[in-house]
Design a protein around this motif. Structure first.
Motif, PDB file in Angstrom:
ATOM      1  N   SER A 194      54.933  37.490  39.823  1.00 41.80           N
ATOM      2  CA  SER A 194      53.550  37.975  39.868  1.00 41.80           C
ATOM      3  C   SER A 194      52.747  37.302  38.773  1.00 41.80           C
ATOM      4  O   SER A 194      53.199  37.266  37.627  1.00 41.80           O
ATOM      5  N   VAL A 195      51.594  36.795  39.128  1.00 43.52           N
ATOM      6  CA  VAL A 195      50.695  36.255  38.106  1.00 43.52           C
ATOM      7  C   VAL A 195      49.343  36.944  38.261  1.00 43.52           C
ATOM      8  O   VAL A 195      48.700  36.853  39.307  1.00 43.52           O
ATOM      9  N   LEU A 196      48.958  37.670  37.220  1.00 43.12           N
ATOM     10  CA  LEU A 196      47.651  38.318  37.215  1.00 43.12           C
ATOM     11  C   LEU A 196      46.670  37.361  36.554  1.00 43.12           C
ATOM     12  O   LEU A 196      47.060  36.571  35.687  1.00 43.12           O
ATOM     13  N   SER A 197      45.417  37.442  36.970  1.00 41.33           N
ATOM     14  CA  SER A 197      44.441  36.518  36.393  1.00 41.33           C
ATOM     15  C   SER A 197      43.079  37.185  36.317  1.00 41.33           C
ATOM     16  O   SER A 197      42.776  38.085  37.095  1.00 41.33           O
ATOM     17  N   ALA A 208      49.765  36.559  31.407  1.00 40.74           N
ATOM     18  CA  ALA A 208      51.201  36.278  31.378  1.00 40.74           C
ATOM     19  C   ALA A 208      51.819  36.630  32.737  1.00 40.74           C
ATOM     20  O   ALA A 208      51.320  37.506  33.441  1.00 40.74           O
ATOM     21  N   SER A 209      52.926  35.979  33.072  1.00 39.95           N
ATOM     22  CA  SER A 209      53.606  36.248  34.338  1.00 39.95           C
ATOM     23  C   SER A 209      54.442  37.532  34.221  1.00 39.95           C
ATOM     24  O   SER A 209      54.732  38.002  33.125  1.00 39.95           O
ATOM     25  N   PHE A 269      45.539  39.187  41.541  1.00 38.80           N
ATOM     26  CA  PHE A 269      46.986  39.267  41.322  1.00 38.80           C
ATOM     27  C   PHE A 269      47.599  38.370  42.386  1.00 38.80           C
ATOM     28  O   PHE A 269      47.447  38.630  43.579  1.00 38.80           O
ATOM     29  N   PHE A 270      48.219  37.291  41.937  1.00 37.33           N
ATOM     30  CA  PHE A 270      48.862  36.371  42.872  1.00 37.33           C
ATOM     31  C   PHE A 270      50.322  36.785  43.021  1.00 37.33           C
ATOM     32  O   PHE A 270      51.082  36.752  42.048  1.00 37.33           O
ATOM     33  N   GLY A 271      50.697  37.208  44.217  1.00 37.51           N
ATOM     34  CA  GLY A 271      52.089  37.534  44.503  1.00 37.51           C
ATOM     35  C   GLY A 271      52.733  36.271  45.059  1.00 37.51           C
ATOM     36  O   GLY A 271      52.452  35.872  46.185  1.00 37.51           O
ATOM     37  N   ASN A 285      46.398  40.550  45.508  1.00 34.63           N
ATOM     38  CA  ASN A 285      45.811  41.853  45.245  1.00 34.63           C
ATOM     39  C   ASN A 285      44.545  41.620  44.442  1.00 34.63           C
ATOM     40  O   ASN A 285      44.455  40.653  43.681  1.00 34.63           O
ATOM     41  N   ALA A 286      43.597  42.537  44.600  1.00 33.93           N
ATOM     42  CA  ALA A 286      42.277  42.346  43.996  1.00 33.93           C
ATOM     43  C   ALA A 286      42.112  43.221  42.753  1.00 33.93           C
ATOM     44  O   ALA A 286      41.033  43.745  42.500  1.00 33.93           O
ATOM     45  N   ARG A 287      43.195  43.376  41.995  1.00 31.59           N
ATOM     46  CA  ARG A 287      43.240  44.355  40.891  1.00 31.59           C
ATOM     47  C   ARG A 287      44.479  44.078  40.061  1.00 31.59           C
ATOM     48  O   ARG A 287      45.333  43.292  40.454  1.00 31.59           O
ATOM     49  N   PHE A 288      44.571  44.769  38.915  1.00 30.29           N
ATOM     50  CA  PHE A 288      45.815  44.709  38.145  1.00 30.29           C
ATOM     51  C   PHE A 288      46.943  45.300  38.978  1.00 30.29           C
ATOM     52  O   PHE A 288      46.724  46.221  39.775  1.00 30.29           O
ATOM     53  N   GLY A 289      48.159  44.825  38.778  1.00 33.07           N
ATOM     54  CA  GLY A 289      49.308  45.447  39.445  1.00 33.07           C
ATOM     55  C   GLY A 289      49.737  46.701  38.693  1.00 33.07           C
ATOM     56  O   GLY A 289      49.439  46.879  37.522  1.00 33.07           O
TER      57      GLY A 289
END
Ligand code: AMP
Ligand code: GLY
Length: 426
Positions: A194-197, A208-209, A269-271, A285-289
């Motif tokens: 998972s990479v959040l951005s 961070a991943s 959130f890139f899965g 995802n369009a938000r924090f995980g």
């Protein structure tokens, strides 16, 4: 500044906790919040989907910034509802939150802009879906188009299973209108990352991943859940993988949304799945995980208010996003029986031991105050016990040590969160 956070889970607790560290935060509210969030914010009894009430509250209290944690309100247009009233709000508008709200949309976007993802077809007619399956290779993956609490994905090993899945999703409407459209896609194998951005409409800066453990039981067995624990960073997100994703996934996605007239501001959130053919996008995802926020935000050095404001203002290029070298591990304490059936209302002991601890954190998910004023369990996922460490192994050991500080009836957790750490062969 006065800040309002919308949501009630462990993710929102982590966001509220991070906001509370900002010298800019004078007053924090959370709607509806939970018993842990109540330590850092004033909880307000308004549900996340009650947009009119939330807007009225934000106006009355002269809220300077609202941060939306949850997917439902974002996909439902909460950001638009706030913006129309001139309120500052962090998150994508409805026309951009569709990146998460419709899997058919996100698949078509990736196809159009050559962003690597599994081969797929979209269907609105169950008969057409079944006809397609007759000639498909198995296993195959069925996905309800809309939001389904992370449960709208079925991996089917045979034609019979897949046909039954189509009926469940499209005819019996197991996930409601989320199943009006369905994506059928190629089954991929590989490690998930998972990479959040943060995204400001134009540019993207990755956090961070992290790596999640979705299954309920040790050994990655049992049913899929919202997440039973995770860790950050993941060693599988190597510099090579990062380089590839920067070139072919992250900025291309932001550019694609802009080109479609749907500029994205907020968190993407890139899965990702690291297949033998290279990294591919499993989902956006369009938000924090949740629980990704719980392991990523404790490592973030920046003031979260500055970063959210930069996303809103389109000035993210001026932010030097930085993360600590320390690793972070979160072990979710759930109610035994989750994700199916479980009891609630058990008092929780040991929570005070986390007060003032700046290396171990107890993020609340399903908790509330009972009539006697005790904190009791109030959901499937109850707490996210989270610890920092100088590396992943130390953080994991610390997290499991901290798990023992809390007790409640029917406490259930996985004993192997972070097992992937030992599987990394550099
Ligand atoms: P999603 O909500 O799309 O991320 O799917 C939930 C989970 O289902 C993912 O985290 C994967 O473990 C699994 N999954 C989704 N799509 C695929 C696929 N094409 N191949 C294999 N597993 C998948
Ligand atoms: N942990 C996965 C999610 O938040 O969707």
């Amino acid at each position: 500044m006065k800040i309002l956070i919308v949501g009630s889970g462990g993710r929102e607790h982590a966001i509220a906790w991070k906001v509370a560290q900002s010298p800019k935060a004078d007053k924090i509210y959370c709607a509806p919040g939970n018993a842990g969030i109540a330590e850092v914010a004033e909880c307000v009894d308004i549900k996340a989907m009650e947009f009119d009430k939330l807007v009225a509250f934000a106006k009355e209290k002269e809220i300077d910034l609202t941060i939306v944690g949850m997917d439902d309100p974002l996909v439902g247009g909460i950001v638009d509802a706030f913006e129309v009233e001139g309120l500052r709000v962090f998150g994508p508008r409805k026309n951009a939150a569709i990146l998460e709200g419709s899997k058919a949309f996100s698949k078509d976007l990736m196809k159009k802009y050559n962003i690597p993802t599994a081969a797929y077809e979209n269907f609105t007619d169950p008969e057409a879906a079944i006809a397609y399956l007759e000639n498909a290779k198995f296993p195959i993956v069925l996905k309800a188009d809309g939001l389904a609490l992370g449960k709208g994905v079925l991996i089917c090993n045979s034609l019979e299973e897949a046909k039954a899945g189509v009926r469940e999703i499209m005819e019996d409407k197991k996930f409601g209108s989320a199943g009006n459209t369905m994506v059928i896609e190629e089954f991929l194998t590989g490690r998930e990352v998972s990479v959040l951005s943060f995204v400001d409409g134009n540019i993207v800066k990755t956090m961070a991943s992290a790596q999640d453990h979705k299954r309920a039981k040790d050994g990655d067995e049992g049913l899929n859940t919202g997440g039973m624990g995770n860790f950050s960073p993941t060693p599988f997100y190597t510099p090579e993988v990062e380089e590839f994703c920067k070139k072919y996934v992250f900025q291309p996605t932001v550019d694609a949304m802009k080109a479609e007239g749907r500029p994205f501001k907020g968190v993407i959130f890139f899965g990702l799945i690291l297949t033998p053919d290279g990294p591919k996008v499993l989902e956006y995802n369009a938000r924090f995980g949740d629980p990704e926020a719980q392991v990523v935000l404790p490592r973030m050095k920046n003031d979260i208010i500055d970063v959210c404001e930069a996303c809103i203002d389109g000035t993210l290029d001026q932010i030097d996003l930085q993360f600590m070298d320390d690793a972070c591990v979160c072990v979710v304490l759930a109610s035994d029986g989750y994700p199916v059936a479980y009891e609630k209302g058990f008092p929780i002991q040991g929570l005070d031991s986390f007060k003032g601890d700046d290396r171990n954190f107890c993020f609340h998910a399903g908790t509330k105050f009972n009539e006697a004023g005790e904190i009791v369990t109030n959901g499937g996922r109850v707490l996210g016990i989270t610890a920092l460490g100088k590396d992943l192994k130390e953080a994991r050991a610390n997290a499991y040590k901290a798990v023992d500080r809390v007790s409640f009836d029917n406490k259930y957790y996985r004993h192997d969160i972070g097992h992937a750490i030992d599987e990394f062969k550099g």
